[in-house]
Design a protein around this motif. Structure first.
Motif, PDB file in Angstrom:
ATOM      1  N   GLU A   1      -1.627  -1.882  -7.219  1.00  0.00           N
ATOM      2  CA  GLU A   1      -0.367  -1.523  -6.560  1.00  0.00           C
ATOM      3  C   GLU A   1      -0.385  -1.845  -5.072  1.00  0.00           C
ATOM      4  OE1 GLU A   1      -2.447   2.624  -6.950  1.00  0.00           O
ATOM      5  OE2 GLU A   1      -2.467   0.689  -7.971  1.00  0.00           O
ATOM      6  N   ASN A   2      -1.568  -1.850  -4.465  1.00  0.00           N
ATOM      7  CA  ASN A   2      -1.648  -2.167  -3.037  1.00  0.00           C
ATOM      8  C   ASN A   2      -1.484  -3.659  -2.778  1.00  0.00           C
ATOM      9  OD1 ASN A   2      -2.144   0.556  -2.342  1.00  0.00           O
ATOM     10  ND2 ASN A   2      -4.325   0.304  -2.807  1.00  0.00           N
ATOM     11  N   THR A   3      -2.210  -4.480  -3.539  1.00  0.00           N
ATOM     12  CA  THR A   3      -2.119  -5.920  -3.281  1.00  0.00           C
ATOM     13  C   THR A   3      -0.779  -6.490  -3.757  1.00  0.00           C
ATOM     14  OG1 THR A   3      -3.320  -6.439  -5.331  1.00  0.00           O
ATOM     15  CG2 THR A   3      -4.606  -6.262  -3.304  1.00  0.00           C
ATOM     16  N   ARG A   4      -0.167  -5.857  -4.753  1.00  0.00           N
ATOM     17  CA  ARG A   4       1.165  -6.324  -5.144  1.00  0.00           C
ATOM     18  C   ARG A   4       2.154  -6.135  -3.988  1.00  0.00           C
ATOM     19  NH1 ARG A   4       3.584  -6.050 -11.009  1.00  0.00           N
ATOM     20  NH2 ARG A   4       5.297  -7.511 -10.691  1.00  0.00           N
ATOM     21  N   LYS A   5       2.026  -5.026  -3.284  1.00  0.00           N
ATOM     22  CA  LYS A   5       2.950  -4.719  -2.193  1.00  0.00           C
ATOM     23  C   LYS A   5       2.625  -5.497  -0.925  1.00  0.00           C
ATOM     24  CE  LYS A   5       4.588  -0.825   0.628  1.00  0.00           C
ATOM     25  NZ  LYS A   5       4.472   0.650   0.847  1.00  0.00           N
ATOM     26  N   HIS A   6       1.345  -5.550  -0.561  1.00  0.00           N
ATOM     27  CA  HIS A   6       0.972  -6.067   0.753  1.00  0.00           C
ATOM     28  C   HIS A   6       0.488  -7.513   0.764  1.00  0.00           C
ATOM     29  CE1 HIS A   6       1.420  -2.080   2.455  1.00  0.00           C
ATOM     30  NE2 HIS A   6       0.601  -1.578   1.540  1.00  0.00           N
TER      31      HIS A   6
ATOM     32  N   PRO B   1       3.255 -10.953  -1.648  1.00  0.00           N
ATOM     33  CA  PRO B   1       4.344 -11.690  -0.990  1.00  0.00           C
ATOM     34  C   PRO B   1       3.875 -12.909  -0.195  1.00  0.00           C
ATOM     35  CG  PRO B   1       4.691  -9.338  -0.766  1.00  0.00           C
ATOM     36  CD  PRO B   1       3.317  -9.504  -1.360  1.00  0.00           C
TER      37      PRO B   1
ATOM     38  N   GLU C   1      -0.325  -5.798 -13.185  1.00  0.00           N
ATOM     39  CA  GLU C   1      -0.742  -4.803 -12.194  1.00  0.00           C
ATOM     40  C   GLU C   1      -1.566  -3.699 -12.841  1.00  0.00           C
ATOM     41  OE1 GLU C   1       1.386  -1.310  -9.559  1.00  0.00           O
ATOM     42  OE2 GLU C   1       2.446  -3.215  -9.766  1.00  0.00           O
TER      43      GLU C   1
ATOM     44  N   THR D   1      -3.863  -5.875   6.468  1.00  0.00           N
ATOM     45  CA  THR D   1      -3.233  -4.910   5.562  1.00  0.00           C
ATOM     46  C   THR D   1      -4.112  -3.686   5.332  1.00  0.00           C
ATOM     47  OG1 THR D   1      -4.164  -5.849   3.519  1.00  0.00           O
ATOM     48  CG2 THR D   1      -2.144  -6.855   4.367  1.00  0.00           C
TER      49      THR D   1
END
Length: 353
Positions: free
Chosen positions: A38-43, A46, A61, A165
């Motif tokens: 969930e962290n690398t998907r968000k930060h 992109p 994920e 990040t």
């Protein structure tokens, strides 16, 4: 900067971008799987999105953290890969820290008897340590990395920009492996690290390159950890046990924090069992305490810690195996210590509070 690991693959330290994915497209994979938490998907995802243009693309994920590095998560990943139609001519891109690299590489290496994967490490810890050397695996029976394989990635893409990040605590955790590389291999680099004033303003690119090169050289000499590669375990025999002990508690330690404590204890063992001087013991201890602080180990944990160390995969018989320091910058593998002396090292650490 590109660092070849034999003829097997290359580690590239640069901004990840169009050239990387141009290289990936030339390999004509039938599809790409991107594994994220969930962290690398968000930060982090992109930053890669402009180049994730394969017509067969699956993004899967999982929950972040060491406590999810187990067979249950692997089963979920395998199931999702089957649902996405992943075949043997696909490639897995592991976007994350050490947990994602270890587990994602293991999942790729066992899916349909093995499909290709690329490591894209996003933490300092994974960039200087977990992404280099082809050791993959998960935790099992409360023992870290006790189920796994040796298998090399197709490439490792290290982008220092991902470090922006991270929290300061995560950066410090990764820094422990950099300190370890200096202590076992490069006394001059140890001196340069001690001189660093502020980790939050450090230019990481050259430090990452130096640390990766140390590990790369050692791994090339001993890819399957039968001799010299065991140097990289300094601090990890006790450190892994401490990490496992705290894992299910509210006082959970990050990997590097546990390894820093382990390095203090194993430096003490180096003074008792090898030729490390008292002055060097003091220097290492003081520096690691300054950077990482101190979390005492309760005496009630002693039996569990020794039990975990006896399960360590580095052991070759009933004895507990260590890498110790002969002097700063020179490690010696395949040392052993009796449980009573190991617990004395824990008492030494506790007495530093």
């Amino acid at each position: 900067m590109t660092l070849p690991v034999g003829e097997e693959y290359a580690i590239e330290i640069a901004t990840v971008g169009a050239d990387h994915f141009r290289w990936l497209r030339k390999k004509n994979y039938a599809g790409w799987v991107v594994l994220v938490d969930e962290n690398t998907r968000k930060h982090c995802l992109p930053r890669l999105q402009p180049w994730l243009d394969h017509p067969q693309l699956a993004i899967i994920e999982v929950a972040a953290g060491e406590r999810h590095k187990h067979l249950g998560t692997c089963q979920y990943l395998w199931e999702e890969m089957f649902r996405a139609g992943v075949g043997r001519r696909w490639c897995v891109l592991n976007l994350g820290g050490g947990v994602m690299g270890d587990m994602g590489g293991f999942v790729a290496s066992t899916f349909k008897r093995g499909i290709d994967f690329v490591q894209i490490p996003t933490t300092l810890l994974s960039q200087v340590d977990a992404s280099v050397g082809g050791k993959l695996g998960i935790d099992f029976f409360n023992v870290k990395n006790s189920i796994g394989v040796f298998r090399n990635p197709e490439a490792v893409w290290i982008d220092p920009a991902f470090l922006t990040t991270l929290s300061d605590r995560e950066v410090r955790s990764g820094y422990a492996e950099i300190v370890k590389h200096a202590l076992i291999h490069d006394a001059a680099h140890w001196e340069s690290l001690v001189a660093l004033e502020d980790l939050s303003t450090t230019d990481w690119a050259p430090i990452i390159a130096h640390s990766v090169d140390v590990k790369r050289q050692i791994v090339e000499e001993d890819p399957h950890e039968r001799g010299r590669r065991k140097l990289l375990n300094f601090g990890h025999t006790i450190g892994h046990a401490i990490e496992s002990y705290w894992l299910e508690t509210e006082q959970r330690l990050l990997h590097g924090e546990a390894i820093a404590a382990g390095m203090i204890m194993e430096t003490w063992l180096s003074h008792r069992l090898a030729s490390l001087s008292e002055a060097e013991l003091a220097a290492v201890t003081q520096y690691l305490l300054k950077v990482y602080g101190h979390q005492p180990v309760p005496t009630s944990a002693h039996d569990q810690l020794i039990g975990l160390m006896k399960q360590d995969k580095k052991n070759e018989d009933s004895r507990i195996n260590f890498t110790l320091l002969e002097r700063i910058g020179h490690g010696i593998p395949n040392a052993t210590a009796e449980p009573e002396l190991i617990l004395e090292s824990v008492a030494f650490y506790n007495g530093l509070a």
